[in-house]
Design a protein around this motif. Structure first.
Motif, PDB file in Angstrom:
ATOM      1  N   TRP A   1       0.832  -1.206   0.000  1.00  0.00           N
ATOM      2  CA  TRP A   1       0.000   0.000   0.000  1.00  0.00           C
ATOM      3  C   TRP A   1       0.868   1.259   0.000  1.00  0.00           C
ATOM      4  O   TRP A   1       1.866   1.280   0.699  1.00  0.00           O
ATOM      5  CB  TRP A   1      -0.903  -0.021   1.243  1.00  0.00           C
TER       6      TRP A   1
ATOM      7  N   GLU B   1       0.665   1.800  -3.458  1.00  0.00           N
ATOM      8  CA  GLU B   1       0.897   1.200  -4.771  1.00  0.00           C
ATOM      9  C   GLU B   1       2.347   0.764  -4.838  1.00  0.00           C
ATOM     10  O   GLU B   1       3.240   1.410  -4.267  1.00  0.00           O
ATOM     11  CB  GLU B   1       0.573   2.183  -5.907  1.00  0.00           C
ATOM     12  N   ARG B   2       2.561  -0.343  -5.517  1.00  0.00           N
ATOM     13  CA  ARG B   2       3.925  -0.877  -5.546  1.00  0.00           C
ATOM     14  C   ARG B   2       4.044  -1.877  -6.687  1.00  0.00           C
ATOM     15  O   ARG B   2       3.048  -2.492  -7.081  1.00  0.00           O
ATOM     16  CB  ARG B   2       4.242  -1.555  -4.214  1.00  0.00           C
TER      17      ARG B   2
ATOM     18  N   GLY C   1      10.007  -2.866  -6.308  1.00  0.00           N
ATOM     19  CA  GLY C   1       9.889  -1.426  -6.447  1.00  0.00           C
ATOM     20  C   GLY C   1       9.696  -0.768  -5.094  1.00  0.00           C
ATOM     21  O   GLY C   1       9.453  -1.432  -4.091  1.00  0.00           O
TER      22      GLY C   1
ATOM     23  N   ASN D   1       7.774   2.033  -2.425  1.00  0.00           N
ATOM     24  CA  ASN D   1       6.388   2.395  -2.129  1.00  0.00           C
ATOM     25  C   ASN D   1       5.977   3.619  -2.928  1.00  0.00           C
ATOM     26  O   ASN D   1       6.727   4.588  -3.042  1.00  0.00           O
ATOM     27  CB  ASN D   1       6.219   2.724  -0.640  1.00  0.00           C
ATOM     28  N   GLY D   2       4.761   3.535  -3.479  1.00  0.00           N
ATOM     29  CA  GLY D   2       4.203   4.692  -4.136  1.00  0.00           C
ATOM     30  C   GLY D   2       3.729   5.707  -3.127  1.00  0.00           C
ATOM     31  O   GLY D   2       3.622   5.399  -1.949  1.00  0.00           O
ATOM     32  N   PRO D   3       3.390   6.883  -3.584  1.00  0.00           N
ATOM     33  CA  PRO D   3       3.524   7.305  -4.972  1.00  0.00           C
ATOM     34  C   PRO D   3       4.937   7.804  -5.322  1.00  0.00           C
ATOM     35  O   PRO D   3       5.282   7.875  -6.475  1.00  0.00           O
ATOM     36  CB  PRO D   3       2.524   8.468  -5.066  1.00  0.00           C
ATOM     37  N   PHE D   4       5.750   8.095  -4.311  1.00  0.00           N
ATOM     38  CA  PHE D   4       7.021   8.769  -4.600  1.00  0.00           C
ATOM     39  C   PHE D   4       8.063   7.830  -5.216  1.00  0.00           C
ATOM     40  O   PHE D   4       8.944   8.264  -5.938  1.00  0.00           O
ATOM     41  CB  PHE D   4       7.573   9.430  -3.338  1.00  0.00           C
ATOM     42  N   HIS D   5       7.976   6.553  -4.888  1.00  0.00           N
ATOM     43  CA  HIS D   5       8.995   5.611  -5.389  1.00  0.00           C
ATOM     44  C   HIS D   5       8.390   4.544  -6.293  1.00  0.00           C
ATOM     45  O   HIS D   5       8.978   3.482  -6.468  1.00  0.00           O
ATOM     46  CB  HIS D   5       9.723   4.972  -4.202  1.00  0.00           C
ATOM     47  N   TYR D   6       7.223   4.833  -6.805  1.00  0.00           N
ATOM     48  CA  TYR D   6       6.547   3.908  -7.729  1.00  0.00           C
ATOM     49  C   TYR D   6       7.000   4.270  -9.137  1.00  0.00           C
ATOM     50  O   TYR D   6       6.744   5.376  -9.605  1.00  0.00           O
ATOM     51  CB  TYR D   6       5.038   4.106  -7.579  1.00  0.00           C
ATOM     52  N   ASP D   7       7.699   3.332  -9.795  1.00  0.00           N
ATOM     53  CA  ASP D   7       8.321   3.707 -11.057  1.00  0.00           C
ATOM     54  C   ASP D   7       8.219   2.592 -12.111  1.00  0.00           C
ATOM     55  O   ASP D   7       9.079   1.702 -12.174  1.00  0.00           O
ATOM     56  CB  ASP D   7       9.795   4.055 -10.810  1.00  0.00           C
TER      57      ASP D   7
ATOM     58  N   GLY E   1      -2.312  -1.675  -6.382  1.00  0.00           N
ATOM     59  CA  GLY E   1      -2.856  -0.322  -6.369  1.00  0.00           C
ATOM     60  C   GLY E   1      -4.343  -0.332  -6.097  1.00  0.00           C
ATOM     61  O   GLY E   1      -4.943  -1.379  -5.812  1.00  0.00           O
TER      62      GLY E   1
END
Lengths: 143, 87
Positions: free
Chosen positions: A85, A87-88, A102, A104-110, B84
């Motif tokens: 959680w 997003e990942r 990957g 953790n999103g959103p900052f490191h979701y790539d 997500g």
């Protein structure tokens, strides 16, 4: 979203894909984002599986989302196992081991990192600029 | 006494700077409060590392009655997992 669909289109012959739908990141009864209000993506945090399934179905319908799909149970077992959680992204290799983890999103979701991993193994897929479908827009929401 | 006041002022300044930084990152002071309350408790880096055996978990199909496991979806090829939600 568009990046993931494009990845799926480009590499589905070489890799399996699975989207795992987890608890909402910005529901109306928690940390709602203005952008979600603007985009009319307003849902309360599901308290039961049928509510979570209903939102997941809306998501698929709205974006005509083509990637294989599964929904995490209300015990959030998949989310807990992968610390996913909000997003990942992960890649598991053929032997069932973690090949890419990957951030953790959103900052490191790539998604570009996933593309690079797949490109290193199966070759790069190039797209001419302005290719239709590279950045899909959501379908009109039904009233 | 003076030392205690200095420590208090320093701590207050650090907290203020942290809150301002969080507000910038989140978008506004209100968002920063919501981030601390709703996001940070659920956000974990986890212990999985590259090379670890991938954990499995039961998932539901959209019909709500069919279930399957993550590892079942790997058919001799790498498996890309995309976690997500809608919001």
């Amino acid at each position: 979203m568009g990046d993931i669909i494009q990845l799926f289109d480009d590499y589905q012959e070489h890799a399996d894909f699975l989207t795992i739908y987890v608890r909402e990141a910005h529901p109306t009864d928690e940390w709602q984002m203005k952008s979600n209000v603007k985009d009319d993506v307003c849902y309360a945090q599901p308290r039961n599986l049928s509510d979570r399934l209903a939102i997941a179905s809306d998501f698929i319908e709205r974006f005509q989302y083509p990637v294989p799909f599964g929904v995490d149970g209300m015990d959030n077992a998949a989310n807990e196992a992968y610390a996913a959680w909000p997003e990942r992204l992960y890649i598991l290799d053929e032997g069932g081991k973690v090949a890419y983890r990957g951030g953790n999103g959103p900052f490191h979701y790539d998604p570009k990192e996933v593309r690079a991993w797949l490109a290193a193994r199966y070759g790069e897929v190039k797209h001419p600029e302005g290719k239709p479908g590279a950045n899909p827009q959501p379908a009109e929401k039904k009233s | 006494m003076r030392v205690s006041i200095s420590i208090g002022i320093t701590l207050g300044a650090v907290l203020l700077i942290a809150f301002i930084g969080l507000s910038v990152m989140a978008g506004s002071p209100k968002d920063a409060v919501y981030m601390v309350r709703y996001a940070l408790p659920h956000m974990h880096r986890g212990n999985l590392k590259v090379g670890d055996s991938a954990p499995d978990a039961k998932l539901f199909a959209l019909n709500g009655s069919d279930t399957f496991h993550i590892r079942e979806r790997s058919n001799g090829k790498p498996l890309v997992l995309v976690f997500g939600s809608f919001t």
